[in-house]
Structures are given as structure tokens and as C-alpha cells.
Scaffold this active site. Structure first.
Site, PDB file in Angstrom:
ATOM      1  N   GLY A 332       0.852  -1.189   0.000  1.00  0.00           N
ATOM      2  CA  GLY A 332       0.000   0.000   0.000  1.00  0.00           C
ATOM      3  C   GLY A 332       0.884   1.232   0.000  1.00  0.00           C
ATOM      4  O   GLY A 332       2.112   1.132   0.003  1.00  0.00           O
ATOM      5  N   GLY A 334       0.999   5.742   1.091  1.00  0.00           N
ATOM      6  CA  GLY A 334       0.395   6.911   1.746  1.00  0.00           C
ATOM      7  C   GLY A 334       1.285   8.117   1.478  1.00  0.00           C
ATOM      8  O   GLY A 334       2.211   8.034   0.655  1.00  0.00           O
ATOM      9  N   ASN A 335       1.023   9.234   2.192  1.00  0.00           N
ATOM     10  CA  ASN A 335       1.817  10.453   1.991  1.00  0.00           C
ATOM     11  C   ASN A 335       3.292  10.238   2.273  1.00  0.00           C
ATOM     12  O   ASN A 335       4.165  10.795   1.614  1.00  0.00           O
ATOM     13  CB  ASN A 335       1.349  11.552   2.970  1.00  0.00           C
ATOM     14  CG  ASN A 335      -0.036  12.008   2.597  1.00  0.00           C
ATOM     15  OD1 ASN A 335      -0.461  11.807   1.456  1.00  0.00           O
ATOM     16  ND2 ASN A 335      -0.730  12.592   3.561  1.00  0.00           N
ATOM     17  N   PHE A 336       3.539   9.435   3.278  1.00  0.00           N
ATOM     18  CA  PHE A 336       4.914   9.225   3.764  1.00  0.00           C
ATOM     19  C   PHE A 336       5.778   8.450   2.773  1.00  0.00           C
ATOM     20  O   PHE A 336       6.985   8.522   2.790  1.00  0.00           O
ATOM     21  CB  PHE A 336       4.847   8.425   5.067  1.00  0.00           C
ATOM     22  CG  PHE A 336       4.093   7.150   4.847  1.00  0.00           C
ATOM     23  CD1 PHE A 336       4.766   6.025   4.402  1.00  0.00           C
ATOM     24  CD2 PHE A 336       2.721   7.086   4.988  1.00  0.00           C
ATOM     25  CE1 PHE A 336       4.075   4.862   4.123  1.00  0.00           C
ATOM     26  CE2 PHE A 336       2.027   5.919   4.709  1.00  0.00           C
ATOM     27  CZ  PHE A 336       2.708   4.805   4.282  1.00  0.00           C
ATOM     28  N   GLY A 337       5.158   7.622   1.907  1.00  0.00           N
ATOM     29  CA  GLY A 337       5.900   6.729   1.018  1.00  0.00           C
ATOM     30  C   GLY A 337       5.094   5.479   0.783  1.00  0.00           C
ATOM     31  O   GLY A 337       3.901   5.562   0.548  1.00  0.00           O
ATOM     32  N   ASP A 448      -8.413   7.970  14.389  1.00  0.00           N
ATOM     33  CA  ASP A 448      -8.683   7.759  12.971  1.00  0.00           C
ATOM     34  C   ASP A 448      -9.154   6.319  12.728  1.00  0.00           C
ATOM     35  O   ASP A 448      -8.732   5.678  11.766  1.00  0.00           O
ATOM     36  CB  ASP A 448      -7.398   8.050  12.175  1.00  0.00           C
ATOM     37  CG  ASP A 448      -7.692   8.262  10.697  1.00  0.00           C
ATOM     38  OD1 ASP A 448      -8.862   8.486  10.348  1.00  0.00           O
ATOM     39  OD2 ASP A 448      -6.737   8.187   9.894  1.00  0.00           O
TER      40      ASP A 448
HETATM   41  P1  AMP Z   1      -1.014   3.243   6.368  1.00  0.00           P
HETATM   42  O1  AMP Z   1      -0.394   4.486   5.870  1.00  0.00           O
HETATM   43  O2  AMP Z   1      -0.463   2.784   7.680  1.00  0.00           O
HETATM   44  O3  AMP Z   1      -2.514   3.343   6.408  1.00  0.00           O
HETATM   45  O4  AMP Z   1      -0.661   2.082   5.285  1.00  0.00           O
HETATM   46  C1  AMP Z   1      -1.062   2.161   3.937  1.00  0.00           C
HETATM   47  C2  AMP Z   1      -1.446   0.793   3.401  1.00  0.00           C
HETATM   48  O5  AMP Z   1      -0.341  -0.102   3.525  1.00  0.00           O
HETATM   49  C3  AMP Z   1      -2.578   0.115   4.152  1.00  0.00           C
HETATM   50  O6  AMP Z   1      -3.834   0.509   3.691  1.00  0.00           O
HETATM   51  C4  AMP Z   1      -2.316  -1.346   3.879  1.00  0.00           C
HETATM   52  O7  AMP Z   1      -2.787  -1.705   2.604  1.00  0.00           O
HETATM   53  C5  AMP Z   1      -0.792  -1.412   3.835  1.00  0.00           C
HETATM   54  N1  AMP Z   1      -0.279  -1.772   5.172  1.00  0.00           N
HETATM   55  C6  AMP Z   1       0.076  -0.939   6.170  1.00  0.00           C
HETATM   56  N2  AMP Z   1       0.492  -1.613   7.240  1.00  0.00           N
HETATM   57  C7  AMP Z   1       0.406  -2.919   6.918  1.00  0.00           C
HETATM   58  C8  AMP Z   1       0.674  -4.146   7.627  1.00  0.00           C
HETATM   59  N3  AMP Z   1       1.144  -4.136   8.871  1.00  0.00           N
HETATM   60  N4  AMP Z   1       0.448  -5.307   7.005  1.00  0.00           N
HETATM   61  C9  AMP Z   1      -0.024  -5.327   5.734  1.00  0.00           C
HETATM   62  N5  AMP Z   1      -0.302  -4.216   5.017  1.00  0.00           N
HETATM   63  C10 AMP Z   1      -0.094  -3.024   5.589  1.00  0.00           C
END
Ligand code: AMP
Length: 496
Positions: A332, A334-337, A448
Site C-alpha cells: 500500500g 500513503g503520503n509518507f511513502g 482515525d
Molecule cells: P497506512 O499508511 O499505515 O494506512 O498504510 C497504507 C497501506 O499499507 C494500508 O492501507 C495497507 O494496505 C498497507 N499496510 C500498512 N500496514 C500494513 C501491515 N502491517 N500489514 C499489511 N499491510 C499493511
């Protein structure tokens, strides 16, 4: 801990026999429509509705179905025994008459527990402790979250705890044991037969010993030849204490196994019918894990439930780059990478991990944010919250977390909306609530919580993730206050 869903009903008598039920109904006057409910002695979680009409007794078995609904054969399902009785009080729907008058338990007639009811609390605890290597809060949570499945599992192996069960002994040894000491009619024992998963009953009568093979049908139900069918061996034995069901005598005294009372272990033999419950494998180290189909795995069977065998060993925090293998697969972003799949080599184990990799631009702000998230996660250790395993500062800053391979709950729900069961959703929501309860106890607010931030290890195991917006509350700011600091989007911690 789970209690019987009928426990609150004043006309529920627990584990009483048919003739005892009839006795209660006689004493209560035999009016048309007089009824009581009792535990079914044959099927797990089932009941029997005993009803009077025209001075006769009618007994209707109520099956607990796989979907956790309750149903009199051939009629419609109901969500609980109370709802079922309510329904039949309005409409006989095939019964001899509608339920009119409950036969109430008197104050000196407590609900009678079954042999299993009085054993199961301890058996559940022993099982969870031994098989999943859990203690303390993790054990309590495992029991709460999986009580129905565990109860079923324990019930199917409960005979191993009974004094009359002797395990695998030859027929001649069973005869020797029965001839030891007093030889009353009905003295009995149960033993494993040579053929795995099959049992024999040896019983004394007129100073002779009779051996009966216990049959098992395709659905895994046990019976005497041409006798009634039972979900478990102990239910069969309890029934045979009341009715001979084709044998020379009813069962009486147990021929006691001196080694009885052992902690129940996973038996080598287990019923294999389509309704049978397959026990989860014991998880010791990553290498010993027997692969379990994701759909069948209980949370406690997953490495992520309790990855730290030594609680003092939690989170090494600083992870060396050479301990980390980063896959190209992106989970996945997000903003961070982005979040990548990887493997962490920790001690003697290799753990599947998710690695949040900071992208290089805008680094300072993002780095601070990621460190804040890491700081929060570092303080949390709960099966229903994604754990941080450490930080690795190498080509980028990387936050290493346990893997929740089935991804975000919102995606899972939308892509499985035709097959996902209400019970599965309720089970997952229960786990999220347990995670949130833990956060509240630790004085954290997530801020959140949303389906996109609940990740699934598999369809039966959820973990709360994304602590980017979370906050720890100190004693002095226990509540968010109205005023300049107030963020209207932020709920009060007590409302979590
Ligand atoms: P986040 O920014 O933490 O919401 O992460 C972005 C995306 O990365 C999530 O929506 C998941 O699809 C994937 N992701 C984050 N953490 C995990 C994890 N511990 N295990 C599996 N996928 C993850």
C-alpha cells in the site's frame, strides 16, 4: 466467559433427563400448553422443548445449527432459544399446541449443569495455555474472542478428561481392570480401539464383561449399534447412564483410570466427518507451523497473535539492515511513502513483516511524523493491534511492523460482500473493540479508526493499524477540553 443462552429463562432446567422433565410437568399440573426447556443430552448446544397437551408429553429436539441459529427439525430458524419459545407461543407451527404456560423452576431447583459445563472453564484455560502458549491477558482475550469455537473443540475431546476413559488399552487389559475390586453391574470404561478414531465400551454385567463398539457416522456422530446419535463420547456415556440403548444394562460406576485428570492434549485420533472441528496446529516456532488454510485459522494460530515468546524480548527497536529482506511487492502507500512486504530475521525466527518506507522528499516533516507513530506503536502490545517490531535507519527510515497479509477491512468487505457472513463481521468487530478497549486502558486515543485502518491477518483475525494521528493522554489531559486546543474532529477518549 460464554454462558448458556438459555440461562436467563425461568423455564430452563439445564441438563435434566426426559423423565425428570416429565416429573416437573406433572407436578406443575399438566395443563395444555405447559412447557419447559432443557439441555439436549445428545447434540452440542442444542435443547429439548418438553410440552404437555391432552395429558400427554411431547419432546421436541432443538438443534443448534452451524450458523448459530436454533431450529426444531423442519421448521424455521431462530436466533436464540428465547426467540424460538416466543415464536411457538404465538403459533404452534406443527407442535401439538402453542406454548401457553411456562413450567417455572422453583427457587430450590437450580439449573443443572452438564458434566461438561462444570469442566469446561478449566479445560478451556488449560487448552489455551498449553496449545497456544498464552498466559495472562493474551489468554483471556483468546478465550473471549474464540469461546464458541474453543468450546466445541474442547467438547469433542472432553472425554479424555473423564475418569472412565483409559485411552489405548487392549481388550484384555480392559477386562483385567474391570475385574479389579468390586464387580457391580454397569461398571464400565471407554477405550480407544486399534483403528484410529474409534472407541469401545466395556461393561460389566452379571460378572461377565461385554464389549461394544462405538460407531461413528459420516457426520462424525457417535452411537451404539442402532442407538441414538451423539455429538461427543461423553454425551453418549451420560445418556447410557439413563437408558441402555440396546446394551445389557445401563452404565453405572466408572472403572477409574488412575492417570485420569491429565491436562487434555490434542488427541492423535479425531473425528473426521464434514461437521467435525479440525483442531488448530500447535504454534511453537515459525518452522514448526503447519500451514493452515487462511479461512480456518483462528487468531491464536497466527504468529501475529503472540509473536514474543519471552515478553521481555518485545521489540528490539533497532533493526539492522542486514536483518531485513525487502520484497519489491508494495502492500500500500500513503503520503509518507509506501508499505512493502519483507522478512525480518529475528533470533532463530524469520517473520513476515510489512515495512513502511519513508520517501526521501519532504523528509524532515515526514520523518518526525513517522517517529511519532513509531513511539506510539512501541508502547502497544496487543493481538488486535498491529505491532511495531522495530525501526531500521538505512537507505530510508523504515518502520517494521507485523504483517497483516489480507489487507484493509474496507477492501475485504467490498470484494467479498456476497460471501462474507454476518458472524464473521461480528467476530472481527469484536476484535476491533478489544483492541480499542486496550488502547483506552493504556490511555491512548487512535483518532482515525475506520475500516480502511483495520487490517486483516486473515478473514478471522483483525488488527487496528495506522497510528499516525494517535495520541497518548497524560494524567493532566485526560479529556480534550473546549477551547483553543480543541480539535472538533477528535472524540473524547471516553467515547472510544
Ligand atoms: P497506512 O499508511 O499505515 O494506512 O498504510 C497504507 C497501506 O499499507 C494500508 O492501507 C495497507 O494496505 C498497507 N499496510 C500498512 N500496514 C500494513 C501491515 N502491517 N500489514 C499489511 N499491510 C499493511
Amino acid at each position: 466467559m460464554s454462558t448458556d443462552p438459555a440461562a436467563e429463562l425461568p423455564f430452563f432446567y439445564g441438563s435434566i433427563s426426559r423423565s425428570e422433565a416429565e416429573q416437573h410437568l406433572k407436578l406443575a399440573g399438566m395443563a395444555d400448553g405447559l412447557f419447559l426447556l432443557r439441555q439436549c443430552l445428545r447434540s452440542l448446544g442444542g435443547y429439548v422443548l418438553s410440552l404437555v397437551w391432552n395429558l400427554e408429553f411431547y419432546h421436541y429436539p432443538i438443534e443448534k445449527q452451524l450458523s448459530d441459529t436454533y431450529c426444531i427439525a423442519g421448521s424455521i430458524p431462530h436466533c436464540g432459544p428465547a426467540e424460538l419459545c416466543e415464536f411457538y407461543s404465538k403459533d404452534p407451527d406443527g407442535l401439538a399446541c402453542a406454548l401457553k404456560k411456562p413450567c417455572l423452576r422453583s427457587s430450590d431447583t437450580p439449573i443443572r449443569p452438564s458434566v461438561f459445563d462444570s469442566l469446561k472453564e478449566n479445560m478451556l484455560r488449560e487448552y489455551v495455555k498449553q496449545t497456544w502458549n498464552l498466559e495472562g491477558e493474551a489468554m483471556e482475550q483468546a478465550i473471549i474472542s474464540q469461546a464458541p469455537q474453543l468450546e466445541k473443540l474442547i467438547a469433542t475431546t472432553a472425554h479424555e478428561k473423564m475418569s472412565w476413559y483409559h485411552g489405548k488399552i487392549p481388550r484384555r487389559e480392559s477386562e483385567r481392570l474391570l475385574y479389579c475390586g468390586a464387580q457391580p453391574d454397569g461398571k464400565f470404561l471407554i477405550r480407544d480401539r486399534e483403528e484410529p478414531g474409534t472407541f469401545a465400551l466395556s461393561v460389566m454385567y452379571g460378572r461377565s464383561i461385554y464389549h461394544y463398539q462405538i460407531l461413528q457416522d459420516k457426520l462424525g456422530k457417535y452411537s451404539m449399534p442402532e442407538g441414538s446419535k451423539f455429538d461427543t463420547i461423553w454425551q453418549l456415556v451420560e445418556y447410557l447412564k439413563i437408558k441402555p440403548d440396546g446394551m445389557v444394562t445401563i452404565l453405572a460406576d466408572a472403572c477409574v483410570n488412575r492417570a485420569a485428570g491429565m491436562i487434555p492434549s490434542l488427541p492423535a485420533t479425531r473425528r473426521t466427518g464434514p461437521n467435525s472441528y479440525t483442531p488448530p496446529p500447535r504454534v511453537v516456532t515459525v518452522k514448526e507451523v503447519t500451514p493452515v488454510p487462511a479461512d480456518d485459522a483462528l487468531p491464536m494460530d497466527c504468529i501475529g497473535f503472540n509473536p514474543y515468546h519471552n515478553p521481555n524480548d518485545i521489540k528490539k527497536f533497532n533493526i539492522q539492515r542486514n536483518q531485513l529482506f525487502i520484497d519489491e511487492v508494495e502492500l500500500g502507500s500513503g503520503n509518507f511513502g509506501c508499505v512493502k512486504k519483507g522478512v525480518l530475521a529475528a533470533d532463530k525466527r524469520q517473520l513476515d513483516v510489512a515495512i513502511k518506507v519513508l520517501k526521501s522528499d519532504n523528509e524532515k516533516l515526514m520523518k518526525e511524523e513517522m517517529m511519532r507513530e513509531a513511539e506510539i506503536m512501541h508502547q502497544l502490545n496487543n493481538p488486535f493491534i498491529v505491532r511495531m517490531l522495530g525501526l531500521c535507519n538505512a537507505e530510508s527510515l523504515m518502520l517494521v511492523m507485523e504483517m497483516a497479509a489480507s489487507g484493509p477491512l474496507n477492501k475485504f468487505l467490498s470484494s467479498n460482500k456476497d460471501t462474507v457472513l454476518v458472524e464473521e463481521i461480528v467476530n472481527l468487530m469484536h476484535q476491533v473493540s478489544m483492541g480499542m478497549k486496550y488502547l483506552e486502558e493504556k490511555n491512548f486515543v487512535h483518532r482515525d479508526l475506520a475500516a480502511r485502518n483495520v487490517l486483516l491477518v486473515n478473514r478471522k483475525f483483525a488488527k487496528i493499524s495506522d497510528f499516525g494521528l494517535s495520541k497518548a493522554l497524560g494524567a493532566e489531559n485526560e479529556y480534550y477540553k473546549q477551547g483553543s486546543n480543541h480539535d472538533p474532529s477528535v472524540p473524547k477518549p471516553k467515547s472510544l
